[in-house]
Enzyme design. Structure first.
Site, PDB file in Angstrom:
ATOM      1  N   HIS A 160      81.334  40.364  -6.434  1.00 53.73           N
ATOM      2  CA  HIS A 160      81.638  40.699  -5.204  1.00 53.73           C
ATOM      3  C   HIS A 160      81.095  42.270  -4.960  1.00 53.73           C
ATOM      4  CE1 HIS A 160      80.795  36.384  -3.838  1.00 53.73           C
ATOM      5  NE2 HIS A 160      81.454  36.415  -5.223  1.00 53.73           N
ATOM      6  N   CYS A 200      82.062  43.701  -1.699  1.00 49.24           N
ATOM      7  CA  CYS A 200      82.832  43.491  -0.892  1.00 49.24           C
ATOM      8  C   CYS A 200      84.771  43.804  -1.756  1.00 49.24           C
ATOM      9  CB  CYS A 200      82.991  42.404  -0.214  1.00 49.24           C
ATOM     10  SG  CYS A 200      83.209  40.504  -1.273  1.00 49.24           S
ATOM     11  N   CYS A 202      77.222  38.638   1.195  1.00 48.53           N
ATOM     12  CA  CYS A 202      78.793  38.131   1.880  1.00 48.53           C
ATOM     13  C   CYS A 202      78.587  38.279   3.062  1.00 48.53           C
ATOM     14  CB  CYS A 202      79.533  38.663   1.032  1.00 48.53           C
ATOM     15  SG  CYS A 202      81.209  39.102   2.078  1.00 48.53           S
ATOM     16  N   GLU A 203      78.732  36.891   4.016  1.00 53.55           N
ATOM     17  CA  GLU A 203      78.717  36.742   4.958  1.00 53.55           C
ATOM     18  C   GLU A 203      80.148  37.147   5.967  1.00 53.55           C
ATOM     19  OE1 GLU A 203      81.023  32.656   6.132  1.00 53.55           O
ATOM     20  OE2 GLU A 203      78.471  32.623   5.534  1.00 53.55           O
ATOM     21  N   HIS A 204      81.161  38.253   5.094  1.00 58.90           N
ATOM     22  CA  HIS A 204      82.135  38.491   5.774  1.00 58.90           C
ATOM     23  C   HIS A 204      82.106  40.036   5.736  1.00 58.90           C
ATOM     24  CE1 HIS A 204      84.445  34.309   3.867  1.00 58.90           C
ATOM     25  NE2 HIS A 204      84.133  34.088   4.954  1.00 58.90           N
ATOM     26  N   HIS A 205      81.416  40.568   4.874  1.00 57.06           N
ATOM     27  CA  HIS A 205      81.142  42.099   5.078  1.00 57.06           C
ATOM     28  C   HIS A 205      79.688  42.697   5.137  1.00 57.06           C
ATOM     29  CE1 HIS A 205      85.602  41.358   2.792  1.00 57.06           C
ATOM     30  NE2 HIS A 205      85.749  41.775   3.473  1.00 57.06           N
ATOM     31  N   GLN A 233      79.382  32.347  -2.077  1.00 57.59           N
ATOM     32  CA  GLN A 233      79.992  32.136  -3.222  1.00 57.59           C
ATOM     33  C   GLN A 233      80.262  30.484  -3.349  1.00 57.59           C
ATOM     34  OE1 GLN A 233      81.084  33.683  -6.966  1.00 57.59           O
ATOM     35  NE2 GLN A 233      80.761  32.362  -8.317  1.00 57.59           N
TER      36      GLN A 233
END
Length: 189
Positions: free
Chosen positions: A149, A151, A80-83, A121
């Site tokens: 996910h 996250c 996940c690019e955010h976490h 995703q």
């Protein structure tokens, strides 16, 4: 066509950064159990973020096959690019051939290619479909991905067992309701 993407990681810098990261979080790496952890951590992340090169093998559609070609339950893992936490799942990728057909293993390789980077995703689903459409010249391409996910399951909402489903349908799979229904039915969704 040879598909290559990633530059070689700087493993020395990655290991030093992993050690600094762990220290910043209060994790001492002095014990026998943790001494080599920064190196193992750097190698693990390099492996997760480096797609394997592959040849996009296509063949003439001599038989003029005009029905769906579909690979289901393609396992993948991404970050996940955010976490920067992993998400894992299964993809279903299908297409209606045009002049050429694709080597079946390449459907899984394309998913892996785009999954080996910090990702969402939604983008993974669309990139896979668009890439196949552009390179294959198919009459239609469909991609459905179901993933869990970490996250969302290990932190924040802590919604253990939840999954997310995304889809991208192009060409006849988007515009023809019967083709769309056939793809989604065969995909198991």
């Amino acid at each position: 066509m040879r598909v290559e993407d990633a530059a070689e990681p700087d493993m020395i810098a990655a290991e030093a950064a992993a050690g600094a990261f762990l220290k910043a979080l209060g994790v001492e790496t002095d014990s026998d159990h943790l001494r080599d952890t920064p190196g193992r951590m750097a190698r693990a992340w390099a492996e997760m973020l480096t797609p394997r090169p592959f040849d996009l093998t296509t063949f003439p559609n001599d038989e003029r096959y005009d029905e769906l070609v579909l690979a289901r339950d393609i396992p993948f893992r991404s970050i996940c690019e955010h976490h920067l936490l992993p998400f894992t799942g299964h993809a279903c990728v299908g297409y209606l051939p045009g002049e050429r057909v694709l080597g079946l293993s390449k459907l899984a390789r394309v998913v892996e290619h785009f999954a080996c980077r910090p990702q969402t995703q939604e983008r993974l689903t669309k990139q896979t479909a668009d890439w196949l459409q552009d390179r294959l010249g198919a009459r239609a391409v469909g991609v459905v991905i179901r993933a869990e996910h970490s996250c969302m399951t290990l932190r924040g909402a802590q919604a253990t067992g939840s999954s997310t489903v995304t889809s991208t349908l192009l060409g006849h799979l988007r515009t023809d309701p019967r083709s769309r229904q056939e793809f989604l039915s065969l995909a198991g969704f």
